[in-house]
Write an enzyme that holds these catalytic residues in place. Structure first.
Site, short mmCIF file in Angstrom:
data_model
loop_
_atom_site.label_atom_id
_atom_site.label_comp_id
_atom_site.label_asym_id
_atom_site.label_seq_id
_atom_site.Cartn_x
_atom_site.Cartn_y
_atom_site.Cartn_z
N ARG A 1 7.19 3.36 -5.69
CA ARG A 1 7.47 2.59 -4.48
C ARG A 1 6.48 1.43 -4.33
NH1 ARG A 1 7.74 5.59 1.26
NH2 ARG A 1 5.49 5.56 1.01
N LYS B 1 6.54 -1.68 1.55
CA LYS B 1 5.44 -1.15 2.36
C LYS B 1 4.27 -2.11 2.23
CE LYS B 1 3.24 3.34 3.31
NZ LYS B 1 3.52 3.39 4.74
N TYR C 1 0.82 -1.21 0.00
CA TYR C 1 0.00 0.00 0.00
C TYR C 1 0.85 1.25 0.00
CZ TYR C 1 0.65 1.20 4.98
OH TYR C 1 1.17 1.58 6.18
N GLU D 1 13.55 3.76 12.59
CA GLU D 1 12.57 4.75 12.11
C GLU D 1 11.42 4.81 13.10
OE1 GLU D 1 10.76 3.46 8.39
OE2 GLU D 1 10.85 1.37 9.05
#
Ligand code: PLP
Length: 294
Positions: free
Chosen positions: A52, A151, A33, A184
């Site tokens: 991406r 992702k 996603y 992160e």
């Protein structure tokens, strides 16, 4: 204003959009996603988000259900149908539904959807006064397990980190890896300013290559601010003059506290102010250059 879903290209109101309980996105998080937002009705950095998405799908051996051009049209269509001044756009592609079983070959018909809903950025006080981070006990999963560069819909690692941060009253969680190196945020990238230089963990540490992070890299170059991609220890983070986090919805957020430690002067610093001003200029230019009639 409202919630509109484009489901396999069909526009529906949010409460009418339904997917199968046998969808692998639902059963296993077997999906990829993107989250982006519009400015002046233009999906920001759409090409980079779509690139991406494709890279994420390739990393997990998933065929995207439609060409990127079609996905782009559906992003725009969902925003326009929503009537929102500005939309949060979530583009999800799952491997689809099939007989229950882990083998990805059991699903042959991938599914795509776009959710458009009013964007809700953080309140102005977050940018004026700064926000807080919690260094959570949940560790970032190994990049040799599920590579964070993809992702995917498998976000339990971040869900648990956010739950812990929320319990501790923090705005965002920061995850360390198994060796104690900063990776992160739960849904953001992290930057520390030391001696006027911006440090940020390299993608190789096992993080998502955030689109906002990429824009910040470019803006720092434009502003002649030194930026180095290098592993950061928790100690270095706590000793920083400034800390920033970035994401598509929150843009660039100044961090003034990590757990109980005050960062720098305890106020948003000069690097934040310069980057934010440049980011806002960049958004205006991007929007001007990428308008679409209709
Ligand atoms: N890191 C993680 C784990 C994320 O989920 C996100 C965004 O959701 C980010 C970083 C920031 O990425 P972007 O700037 O592309 O929104």
């Amino acid at each position: 204003m409202g919630v509109v879903v484009s489901l396999d290209g069909v526009l529906l109101s949010g409460d009418k959009a339904q997917v199968s309980v046998f969808d692998r996105g639902f059963l296993y998080g077997d999906s990829v996603y993107e989250v982006l937002r519009t400015y002046q009705g233009v999906p920001f950095e759409e090409d980079r988000h779509l690139a991406r998405l494709l890279a994420s799908a390739e990393r997990i051996g998933m065929n995207l259900p439609a060409p990127l051009r079609t996905l782009s049209e559906e992003l725009w269509a969902a925003h326009r149908a929503s009537g929102n001044a500005e939309s949060y756009l979530r583009l999800v592609c799952t491997r689809g539904a099939g007989p229950i079983g882990l083998d990805p070959a059991l699903a042959v018909d991938p599914l795509r959807l776009v959710i458009a809903q009013p964007v809700q950025p953080p309140p102005p006080s977050v940018y004026e006064d700064g926000a807080s981070l919690a260094l959570v006990s949940v560790r970032k999963n190994l990049k040799t397990a599920i590579d964070p560069r993809a992702k995917t819909g498998n976000y339990l690692n971040s869900v648990l980190a956010v739950a812990e941060a929320k319990k501790r009253g923090a705005f965002e969680a920061v995850l360390l890896d198994h060796q104690g190196t900063v990776t992160e945020g739960a849904s953001s990238n992290v930057f520390a300013v030391l001696g006027g230089t911006i440090l940020t963990p390299p993608v190789e540490v096992g993080i998502l290559e955030g689109i906002t992070r990429t824009v910040i890299l470019e803006l720092a170059r434009r502003l002649n601010i030194r930026l180095v991609e290098t592993p950061i220890s928790a100690g270095v983070l706590l000793a920083a003059e400034e800390i920033l986090i970035s994401s598509s919805i929150r843009e660039i957020v100044p961090i003034v506290k990590v757990d109980e430690v005050s960062i720098g002067t305890g106020r948003p610093g000069p690097v934040f102010h310069r980057l934010r001003a440049e980011f806002q200029r960049y958004v205006v230019d991007y929007t001007e250059a990428n308008r679409r009639p209709g």
